[in-house]
Design an enzyme around this catalytic site. Structure first.
Site, PDB file in Angstrom:
ATOM      1  CE1 TYR A  30      -3.960   2.242   0.335  1.00 24.43           C
ATOM      2  CE2 TYR A  30      -2.607   3.332   1.972  1.00 24.43           C
ATOM      3  CZ  TYR A  30      -3.717   3.322   1.154  1.00 24.43           C
ATOM      4  OH  TYR A  30      -4.576   4.397   1.151  1.00 24.43           O
ATOM      5  CE  LYS A  37      -3.382   5.393  -1.807  1.00 21.60           C
ATOM      6  NZ  LYS A  37      -4.421   5.805  -2.774  1.00 21.60           N
TER       7      LYS A  37
HETATM    8  N1  LIG Z   1      -9.452   4.996   4.168  1.00 20.06           N
HETATM    9  C1  LIG Z   1      -8.446   5.605   4.769  1.00 20.06           C
HETATM   10  O1  LIG Z   1      -8.335   5.610   6.000  1.00 20.06           O
HETATM   11  C2  LIG Z   1      -7.421   6.319   3.928  1.00 20.06           C
HETATM   12  C3  LIG Z   1      -6.317   6.882   4.542  1.00 20.06           C
HETATM   13  C4  LIG Z   1      -5.392   7.596   3.763  1.00 20.06           C
HETATM   14  C5  LIG Z   1      -5.576   7.740   2.406  1.00 20.06           C
HETATM   15  N2  LIG Z   1      -6.655   7.148   1.820  1.00 20.06           N
HETATM   16  C6  LIG Z   1      -6.828   7.332   0.376  1.00 20.06           C
HETATM   17  O2  LIG Z   1      -7.733   8.395   0.167  1.00 20.06           O
HETATM   18  C7  LIG Z   1      -8.351   8.265  -1.113  1.00 20.06           C
HETATM   19  C8  LIG Z   1      -9.829   8.517  -0.984  1.00 20.06           C
HETATM   20  O3  LIG Z   1     -10.332   7.655   0.000  1.00 20.06           O
HETATM   21  P1  LIG Z   1     -11.901   7.562   0.291  1.00 20.06           P
HETATM   22  O4  LIG Z   1     -12.042   6.765   1.535  1.00 20.06           O
HETATM   23  O5  LIG Z   1     -12.505   8.915   0.177  1.00 20.06           O
HETATM   24  O6  LIG Z   1     -12.359   6.664  -0.935  1.00 20.06           O
HETATM   25  P2  LIG Z   1     -13.714   5.844  -1.101  1.00 20.06           P
HETATM   26  O7  LIG Z   1     -14.764   6.374  -0.199  1.00 20.06           O
HETATM   27  O8  LIG Z   1     -13.387   4.406  -1.032  1.00 20.06           O
HETATM   28  O9  LIG Z   1     -14.116   6.243  -2.596  1.00 20.06           O
HETATM   29  C9  LIG Z   1     -13.323   5.825  -3.644  1.00 20.06           C
HETATM   30  C10 LIG Z   1     -13.772   6.450  -4.937  1.00 20.06           C
HETATM   31  O10 LIG Z   1     -13.073   5.758  -5.998  1.00 20.06           O
HETATM   32  C11 LIG Z   1     -14.039   5.249  -6.927  1.00 20.06           C
HETATM   33  N3  LIG Z   1     -13.648   3.972  -7.495  1.00 20.06           N
HETATM   34  C12 LIG Z   1     -13.342   2.838  -6.830  1.00 20.06           C
HETATM   35  N4  LIG Z   1     -13.125   1.847  -7.692  1.00 20.06           N
HETATM   36  C13 LIG Z   1     -13.314   2.354  -8.935  1.00 20.06           C
HETATM   37  C14 LIG Z   1     -13.228   1.833 -10.258  1.00 20.06           C
HETATM   38  N5  LIG Z   1     -12.918   0.552 -10.479  1.00 20.06           N
HETATM   39  N6  LIG Z   1     -13.486   2.645 -11.278  1.00 20.06           N
HETATM   40  C15 LIG Z   1     -13.789   3.926 -11.071  1.00 20.06           C
HETATM   41  N7  LIG Z   1     -13.889   4.517  -9.850  1.00 20.06           N
HETATM   42  C16 LIG Z   1     -13.653   3.723  -8.797  1.00 20.06           C
HETATM   43  C17 LIG Z   1     -15.304   5.053  -6.121  1.00 20.06           C
HETATM   44  O11 LIG Z   1     -16.394   4.991  -7.010  1.00 20.06           O
HETATM   45  P3  LIG Z   1     -17.646   3.999  -6.743  1.00 20.06           P
HETATM   46  O12 LIG Z   1     -18.483   4.724  -5.735  1.00 20.06           O
HETATM   47  O13 LIG Z   1     -18.256   3.888  -8.085  1.00 20.06           O
HETATM   48  O14 LIG Z   1     -17.070   2.724  -6.196  1.00 20.06           O
HETATM   49  C18 LIG Z   1     -15.277   6.277  -5.217  1.00 20.06           C
HETATM   50  O15 LIG Z   1     -15.760   7.409  -5.882  1.00 20.06           O
HETATM   51  C19 LIG Z   1      -7.993   6.863  -1.601  1.00 20.06           C
HETATM   52  O16 LIG Z   1      -6.985   6.962  -2.567  1.00 20.06           O
HETATM   53  C20 LIG Z   1      -7.448   6.172  -0.366  1.00 20.06           C
HETATM   54  O17 LIG Z   1      -6.473   5.201  -0.678  1.00 20.06           O
HETATM   55  C21 LIG Z   1      -7.585   6.461   2.555  1.00 20.06           C
END
Ligand SMILES: NC(=O)c1ccc[n+]([C@@H]2O[C@H](COP(=O)([O-])OP(=O)(O)OC[C@H]3O[C@@H](n4cnc5c(N)ncnc54)[C@H](OP(=O)(O)O)[C@@H]3O)[C@@H](O)[C@H]2O)c1
Length: 221
Positions: free
Chosen positions: A125, A129
């Site tokens: 992961y 990134k």
């Molecule tokens: N979760 C954590 O604690 C954390 C911590 C640090 C950084 N991050 C990073 O922050 C970023 C945003 O996180 P988040 O939690 O806001 O994300 P999220 O709620 O999981 O949303 C992800 C977005 O990506 C889209 N997506 C996923 N698979 C896809 C595909 N195959 N084709 C097109 N679109 C797709 C989703 O669309 P659909 O609704 O259509 O699925 C959604 O709009 C990510 O890069 C994550 O790695 C997360």
């Protein structure tokens, strides 16, 4: 009409959906194009929803000539099933969107990465990134803003056990996250969204990487 245009990918997600609402309400933007794979179910005069096939992004090139590009895409290994599938969503799509947008004249690229992003990391992961960050730096944007949030807090429709446990511990142990440990403190998705919007209004050019505590400071102002 005066105002900037924005492209957002990931507008159905935790950060992206918060950001979408901030952008369409912001006076600085006259038009917001949202690249989605499923409808948003929001109607707004400034919003243009574009349902796309993310494997054929070039077919939608005519929507990419914007001022600011916001990338909030991502998935989990549980959903993606394989590292290859996850890499495609977290790295390949963001890079391809940036490549096309740069070609169409976009000026500022803002992307959500993650705390501990490091292309040399042993773990998949943070390495993924880190590679995302290296690849977007090679796109040649006048202005590049990389956001490295820690654990995200906020309401999700799906249950993510690891994040729930992390959020529980983070809330209970707030007193630990001081000084150099502040960057590990969990952060609200909507705070990240607000910070991205605010950074997009700043005039400075070049690359900036925002650690989680900086995102918190900017987003909560
Ligand atoms: N979760 C954590 O604690 C954390 C911590 C640090 C950084 N991050 C990073 O922050 C970023 C945003 O996180 P988040 O939690 O806001 O994300 P999220 O709620 O999981 O949303 C992800 C977005 O990506 C889209 N997506 C996923 N698979 C896809 C595909 N195959 N084709 C097109 N679109 C797709 C989703 O669309 P659909 O609704 O259509 O699925 C959604 O709009 C990510 O890069 C994550 O790695 C997360």
């Amino acid at each position: 009409m005066e105002g900037k245009t924005a492209l957002i990918a990931g507008a159905t997600g935790l950060i992206g959906n918060g950001l979408l609402h901030v952008l369409i309400d912001a006076p600085e933007y006259k038009k917001v194009y949202a690249l989605v794979r499923r409808p948003l179910e929001i109607n707004h005069p400034k919003l243009m929803e574009v349902v796309v096939d993310f494997d054929r992004l070039i077919d939608y090139k005519h929507y990419f000539a914007v001022d600011d590009v916001f990338i909030c895409l991502g998935t989990t290994i549980k959903k993606a099933k394989t590292q290859e599938a996850m890499y495609k969503i977290d790295v390949d799509y963001p890079v391809e969107i940036g490549r096309i947008a740069k070609e169409c004249g976009a000026k500022h690229y803002l992307v959500v990465s993650s705390m501990n992003a490091d292309s040399k990391a042993k773990l998949f992961y943070p390495r993924m990134k880190g590679e995302l960050e290296e690849k977007v730096q090679n796109l040649g944007f006048e202005k590049l803003s990389i956001f490295r949030p820690s654990l995200l807090l906020g309401d999700r429709k799906e249950f993510r056990l690891g994040e729930e446990v992390g959020a529980f511990l983070s809330k209970g142990l707030t007193f630990l996250f001081v000084g150099s440990l502040r960057k590990y403190k969990a952060i609200q998705g909507k705070t990240v969204a607000k910070a991205m919007y605010k950074v997009a209004q700043q005039k400075e050019q070049g690359k900036t990487i925002f650690a989680s505590e900086e995102i918190e400071n900017i987003g909560r102002q």
